[in-house]
Design a protein around this motif. Structure first.
Motif, PDB file in Angstrom:
ATOM      1  N   HIS A  10       0.752  -1.242   0.074  1.00  0.00           N
ATOM      2  CA  HIS A  10      -0.098   0.027   0.021  1.00  0.00           C
ATOM      3  C   HIS A  10       1.140   1.122   0.002  1.00  0.00           C
ATOM      4  CE1 HIS A  10      -3.383  -2.788   1.175  1.00  0.00           C
ATOM      5  NE2 HIS A  10      -2.522  -3.175   1.992  1.00  0.00           N
ATOM      6  N   GLU A  11       1.042   1.873  -1.069  1.00  0.00           N
ATOM      7  CA  GLU A  11       1.705   2.992  -1.170  1.00  0.00           C
ATOM      8  C   GLU A  11       1.152   4.434  -0.456  1.00  0.00           C
ATOM      9  OE1 GLU A  11       4.912   2.672  -2.425  1.00  0.00           O
ATOM     10  OE2 GLU A  11       4.452   0.700  -2.977  1.00  0.00           O
ATOM     11  N   MET A  12       1.807   4.836   0.470  1.00  0.00           N
ATOM     12  CA  MET A  12       1.159   6.023   1.155  1.00  0.00           C
ATOM     13  C   MET A  12       1.927   7.122   0.886  1.00  0.00           C
ATOM     14  SD  MET A  12      -0.974   4.602   3.036  1.00  0.00           S
ATOM     15  CE  MET A  12      -1.468   3.180   3.867  1.00  0.00           C
ATOM     16  N   TRP A  13       3.177   7.287   0.221  1.00  0.00           N
ATOM     17  CA  TRP A  13       3.610   8.755   0.006  1.00  0.00           C
ATOM     18  C   TRP A  13       5.061   8.520  -0.373  1.00  0.00           C
ATOM     19  CZ3 TRP A  13       0.549  12.589  -0.905  1.00  0.00           C
ATOM     20  CH2 TRP A  13       0.986  13.969  -1.068  1.00  0.00           C
ATOM     21  N   GLU A  14       5.748   9.380  -1.102  1.00  0.00           N
ATOM     22  CA  GLU A  14       7.105   9.429  -1.623  1.00  0.00           C
ATOM     23  C   GLU A  14       7.554  10.832  -1.734  1.00  0.00           C
ATOM     24  OE1 GLU A  14      10.372   8.021  -4.923  1.00  0.00           O
ATOM     25  OE2 GLU A  14       8.132   7.476  -5.312  1.00  0.00           O
ATOM     26  N   THR A  15       8.804  10.955  -1.462  1.00  0.00           N
ATOM     27  CA  THR A  15       9.268  12.533  -1.266  1.00  0.00           C
ATOM     28  C   THR A  15      10.606  12.468  -1.999  1.00  0.00           C
ATOM     29  OG1 THR A  15      10.455  12.176   0.546  1.00  0.00           O
ATOM     30  CG2 THR A  15       8.495  13.032   1.100  1.00  0.00           C
TER      31      THR A  15
END
Length: 182
Positions: free
Chosen positions: A39-44
């Motif tokens: 489950h991809e939540m966020w990338e920075t």
């Protein structure tokens, strides 16, 4: 059937006031092995950019951050090992966009190495962290700091395990790092 994890993302309105920008499940979930869900939540990127409304969780598949100095936050649902014991793990890593991270020569299925420092927080269930030499059982509430080591995950129970991961891009540990980026 996959579980859903609520994700709340803040932002700013046109007047610059803080708002709830998004509220719902992860916008991108991948199932590279039977009942194994990322489950991809966020990338920075580095530095993180808190402007705009782009949903950085909707991204090209990769278990590592696309920016070598960036970070990823995801939740992984691990089924019991019995569910995927006959699956092609190398193909699953390729589907995750990280075929080069998989250690095809390892005796343990799923052994892989990334150029990241990972914070793994067991949310529910139990999971074994397997190293090339040694292993340890982690239970709900336990935290593992994974420092660019060749490792695998093993769910030897009969219930799924949910683990939250924050992966932060790291320097290669040495020239011998088998999966260092060029």
């Amino acid at each position: 059937m996959t579980r859903s994890f609520r994700r709340v993302v803040t932002g700013h309105n046109a007047e610059g006031k803080s708002i709830i920008l998004k509220d719902g499940p992860s916008p991108q979930t991948l199932e590279p092995l039977p009942q194994l869900f990322l489950h991809e939540m966020w990338e920075t990127t580095a530095p993180a950019d808190n402007t705009g409304e782009v949903d950085t969780a909707i991204r090209e598949n990769s278990i590592e951050p696309h920016d070598p100095a960036g970070a990823i936050f995801r939740i992984v649902d691990f089924p019991p090992d019995e569910v995927w014991k006959d699956a092609d793990v190398g193909a699953a890593f390729s589907e995750m966009g990280s075929g080069d991270a998989h250690d095809d020569d390892a005796e343990t299925a799923g052994m892989h190495e990334t150029r990241t420092t990972d914070f793994a927080i067991v949310m529910s269930g139990e999971i074994w962290a397997v190293m090339e030499d040694g292993e340890t059982k982690l239970n709900a509430g336990d935290v593992l700091i994974q420092r660019g080591t060749n490792h695998a995950w093993s769910n030897r129970s009969e219930q799924p395990a949910a683990v939250a991961f924050v992966l932060i891009g790291a320097k290669p540990r040495n020239q011998g790092n088998r999966h260092a980026r060029t």
